[in-house]
Design a protein around this motif. Sequence first.
Motif, PDB file in Angstrom:
ATOM      1  N   HIS A 158       0.828  -1.199   0.000  1.00 20.75           N
ATOM      2  CA  HIS A 158       0.000   0.000   0.000  1.00 20.75           C
ATOM      3  C   HIS A 158       0.872   1.263   0.000  1.00 20.75           C
ATOM      4  CE1 HIS A 158      -2.867   3.031   1.351  1.00 20.75           C
ATOM      5  NE2 HIS A 158      -3.819   2.179   0.983  1.00 20.75           N
ATOM      6  N   GLY A 159       0.459   2.254  -0.773  1.00 20.12           N
ATOM      7  CA  GLY A 159       1.196   3.516  -0.852  1.00 20.12           C
ATOM      8  C   GLY A 159       1.300   4.229   0.485  1.00 20.12           C
ATOM      9  N   GLY A 160       0.335   4.034   1.365  1.00 17.77           N
ATOM     10  CA  GLY A 160       0.387   4.662   2.682  1.00 17.77           C
ATOM     11  C   GLY A 160       1.552   4.160   3.515  1.00 17.77           C
ATOM     12  N   ALA A 161       1.869   2.877   3.399  1.00 17.53           N
ATOM     13  CA  ALA A 161       3.017   2.326   4.122  1.00 17.53           C
ATOM     14  C   ALA A 161       4.311   2.929   3.579  1.00 17.53           C
ATOM     15  CB  ALA A 161       3.041   0.805   4.010  1.00 17.53           C
ATOM     16  N   ILE A 162       4.373   3.089   2.263  1.00 15.80           N
ATOM     17  CA  ILE A 162       5.561   3.682   1.650  1.00 15.80           C
ATOM     18  C   ILE A 162       5.691   5.145   2.046  1.00 15.80           C
ATOM     19  CG2 ILE A 162       6.640   4.301  -0.551  1.00 15.80           C
ATOM     20  CD1 ILE A 162       5.434   1.627  -1.644  1.00 15.80           C
ATOM     21  N   SER A 163       4.580   5.871   2.094  1.00 13.98           N
ATOM     22  CA  SER A 163       4.654   7.283   2.493  1.00 13.98           C
ATOM     23  C   SER A 163       5.082   7.406   3.956  1.00 13.98           C
ATOM     24  CB  SER A 163       3.333   8.010   2.236  1.00 13.98           C
ATOM     25  OG  SER A 163       2.318   7.547   3.079  1.00 13.98           O
ATOM     26  N   ALA A 164       4.601   6.523   4.841  1.00 16.69           N
ATOM     27  CA  ALA A 164       5.032   6.548   6.241  1.00 16.69           C
ATOM     28  C   ALA A 164       6.531   6.281   6.351  1.00 16.69           C
ATOM     29  CB  ALA A 164       4.250   5.520   7.055  1.00 16.69           C
ATOM     30  N   LEU A 165       7.036   5.334   5.560  1.00 14.61           N
ATOM     31  CA  LEU A 165       8.467   5.035   5.534  1.00 14.61           C
ATOM     32  C   LEU A 165       9.269   6.258   5.102  1.00 14.61           C
ATOM     33  CD1 LEU A 165      10.915   3.032   5.514  1.00 14.61           C
ATOM     34  CD2 LEU A 165      10.271   2.528   3.139  1.00 14.61           C
ATOM     35  N   MET A 166       8.838   6.904   4.034  1.00 12.06           N
ATOM     36  CA  MET A 166       9.579   8.054   3.508  1.00 12.06           C
ATOM     37  C   MET A 166       9.536   9.243   4.470  1.00 12.06           C
ATOM     38  SD  MET A 166       8.606   7.701  -0.503  1.00 12.06           S
ATOM     39  CE  MET A 166       9.928   8.720  -1.166  1.00 12.06           C
ATOM     40  N   ASP A 167       8.389   9.495   5.083  1.00 11.65           N
ATOM     41  CA  ASP A 167       8.251  10.591   6.032  1.00 11.65           C
ATOM     42  C   ASP A 167       9.138  10.363   7.253  1.00 11.65           C
ATOM     43  OD1 ASP A 167       7.122  12.981   7.124  1.00 11.65           O
ATOM     44  OD2 ASP A 167       5.654  11.788   8.222  1.00 11.65           O
ATOM     45  N   THR A 168       9.144   9.140   7.764  1.00 11.04           N
ATOM     46  CA  THR A 168       9.967   8.796   8.919  1.00 11.04           C
ATOM     47  C   THR A 168      11.450   8.940   8.596  1.00 11.04           C
ATOM     48  OG1 THR A 168       8.274   7.274   9.695  1.00 11.04           O
ATOM     49  CG2 THR A 168      10.490   6.980  10.593  1.00 11.04           C
TER      50      THR A 168
END
Length: 142
Positions: A54-64
């Motif tokens: 899911h793109g949301g998991a990838i966005s959380a990874l990138m933000d972190t």
Amino acid sequence: MDDARTQMARQFIEHLPHCAALGMSLEQIGDGQAEILMPYAEKLIGDPETGVIHGGAISALMDTCAGAAVMSHPRAGISTATLDLRIDYMRAAKPGATITAHAICYHVTRAVAFVRVSATDGASDVPVAAATGAFTVERGAS
């Protein structure tokens, strides 16, 4: 890089509940750069037919990862928060692949830090996603 700053950033990232929930692991941090891995897991699948994360998991990874890079920058403050994060998704991540985010904090002002992030899966020269962001620089009481 200041060992105390590196250790503080490492401890902060490693104790975020969403990092544990998503299986993230901090691989490298220092001098305004960070690298975080997120292994493939069925609970992260966004499309059951393809098995794509899911793109949301990838966005959380990138933000972190971006926040970690800011915290480790020699001119940064004691904490940070996301002001703006623009993510361009370039392709679906390969099902089964670990996603690696690498962030570079390339400029810090008195109040704002600027970061670039890429997420890759090792399956192509084309990143899964790329991002640019702005983060607060919170220096605490003077």
